[in-house]
Scaffold this motif. Sequence first.
Motif, PDB file in Angstrom:
ATOM      1  N   UNK A  33       6.470 -13.415   6.133  1.00 54.87           N
ATOM      2  CA  UNK A  33       5.448 -12.617   6.811  1.00 54.87           C
ATOM      3  C   UNK A  33       5.490 -11.158   6.408  1.00 54.87           C
ATOM      4  N   UNK A  34       6.701 -10.600   6.312  1.00 54.12           N
ATOM      5  CA  UNK A  34       6.839  -9.189   5.972  1.00 54.12           C
ATOM      6  C   UNK A  34       6.354  -8.922   4.553  1.00 54.12           C
ATOM      7  N   UNK A  35       6.706  -9.804   3.626  1.00 57.09           N
ATOM      8  CA  UNK A  35       6.284  -9.618   2.238  1.00 57.09           C
ATOM      9  C   UNK A  35       4.774  -9.640   2.093  1.00 57.09           C
ATOM     10  N   UNK A  36       4.134 -10.616   2.736  1.00 57.62           N
ATOM     11  CA  UNK A  36       2.680 -10.732   2.630  1.00 57.62           C
ATOM     12  C   UNK A  36       1.984  -9.528   3.241  1.00 57.62           C
ATOM     13  N   UNK A  37       2.379  -9.153   4.461  1.00 56.42           N
ATOM     14  CA  UNK A  37       1.753  -8.012   5.125  1.00 56.42           C
ATOM     15  C   UNK A  37       2.039  -6.709   4.376  1.00 56.42           C
ATOM     16  N   UNK A  38       3.238  -6.599   3.789  1.00 55.62           N
ATOM     17  CA  UNK A  38       3.566  -5.392   3.040  1.00 55.62           C
ATOM     18  C   UNK A  38       2.641  -5.194   1.852  1.00 55.62           C
ATOM     19  N   UNK A  39       2.435  -6.260   1.079  1.00 53.16           N
ATOM     20  CA  UNK A  39       1.530  -6.162  -0.062  1.00 53.16           C
ATOM     21  C   UNK A  39       0.095  -5.981   0.350  1.00 53.16           C
ATOM     22  N   UNK A  40      -0.283  -6.607   1.445  1.00 52.98           N
ATOM     23  CA  UNK A  40      -1.662  -6.545   1.924  1.00 52.98           C
ATOM     24  C   UNK A  40      -2.037  -5.164   2.429  1.00 52.98           C
ATOM     25  N   UNK A  41      -1.083  -4.487   3.089  1.00 54.16           N
ATOM     26  CA  UNK A  41      -1.389  -3.233   3.768  1.00 54.16           C
ATOM     27  C   UNK A  41      -0.581  -2.043   3.264  1.00 54.16           C
ATOM     28  N   UNK A  42      -0.016  -2.151   2.078  1.00 49.97           N
ATOM     29  CA  UNK A  42       0.615  -0.996   1.436  1.00 49.97           C
ATOM     30  C   UNK A  42       1.863  -0.500   2.120  1.00 49.97           C
ATOM     31  N   UNK A  43       2.695  -1.415   2.653  1.00 48.95           N
ATOM     32  CA  UNK A  43       3.895  -1.002   3.378  1.00 48.95           C
ATOM     33  C   UNK A  43       5.073  -1.837   2.904  1.00 48.95           C
ATOM     34  N   UNK A  44       6.251  -1.207   2.843  1.00 46.00           N
ATOM     35  CA  UNK A  44       7.433  -1.948   2.436  1.00 46.00           C
ATOM     36  C   UNK A  44       7.795  -3.044   3.418  1.00 46.00           C
ATOM     37  N   UNK A  45       7.588  -2.792   4.700  1.00 40.02           N
ATOM     38  CA  UNK A  45       7.810  -3.817   5.701  1.00 40.02           C
ATOM     39  C   UNK A  45       9.142  -3.757   6.413  1.00 40.02           C
ATOM     40  N   UNK A  46      10.053  -2.875   5.983  1.00 39.48           N
ATOM     41  CA  UNK A  46      11.374  -2.844   6.619  1.00 39.48           C
ATOM     42  C   UNK A  46      11.307  -2.334   8.056  1.00 39.48           C
ATOM     43  N   UNK A  47      10.301  -1.504   8.376  1.00 41.69           N
ATOM     44  CA  UNK A  47      10.165  -1.027   9.752  1.00 41.69           C
ATOM     45  C   UNK A  47       9.875  -2.177  10.702  1.00 41.69           C
ATOM     46  N   UNK A  48       9.134  -3.183  10.230  1.00 44.35           N
ATOM     47  CA  UNK A  48       8.848  -4.351  11.055  1.00 44.35           C
ATOM     48  C   UNK A  48      10.011  -5.330  11.002  1.00 44.35           C
ATOM     49  N   UNK A  49      10.640  -5.439   9.841  1.00 48.18           N
ATOM     50  CA  UNK A  49      11.749  -6.383   9.692  1.00 48.18           C
ATOM     51  C   UNK A  49      12.934  -6.023  10.577  1.00 48.18           C
TER      52      UNK A  49
END
Length: 247
Positions: A12-28
Amino acid sequence: MTLVWAACIGVGIGFLGGLLGKGGSAIATPLLAAIGVPPIIAVASPLPATIPSTMIASYAYARERLVDWRVVRWSVGFGIPATAIGALLTRWIDGGVLVRVTDVILIGLGLRLLLTSAKRPSPGDEPHVVTAWQLMAVATTVGFISGLLANSGGFLLAPLFITVLKLPIKSALACSLAVASVLAVPGTIVHASLGHIDWTLVAVFAATSVPLSFLGARVAMRTDAHRLERLYGAALIVLGTVFLIIS
């Protein structure tokens, strides 16, 4: 089971990160903490995986000529030292505090995304001239916070590029990913030297998040990013609130 859940989170984090320009670690970070990962490990371990995932996603945007390299250069130049300083300060700050701070930032980010989506400039508006001072302020602020919270900064870069620098949304997402891929490096080095990173967890998380980040970026090229950003902002408010309550 912790590693299995980490792999699922990576998808989920990888997909949303690429989709919305974010690394995703803040959500992870809050998600990993919720499945039982120790707080400081949950804070630092997603960071190394964001380096390849953001690089791959930014490549997809770069092929569409959406990266503003002037913004990237300034952001990297001032962001790297600020990131290192922020990461060093985690030696004296409790991991649980950092997780709760991340939850609060998630809520603030969601509100910012919703508000800025409502105020997006129309195509007929005059282009905004980005000054060196604006670039310096954004890069230094995001760099320091990303080092302190052990993330690549993408969760703040895209909203600030949109609201402060007035970049078009897809250009902001593209620049965010390119800068985040570099800002994650000094933070990773510092946190690794402090023993905050579980490399087994990193490997499992990266195995699912990296390929999905490229897919997310490709989908973004064919999707109404304004609508997705508003939905994402609402989701961040909900997630941040829930994790803040249970943390």
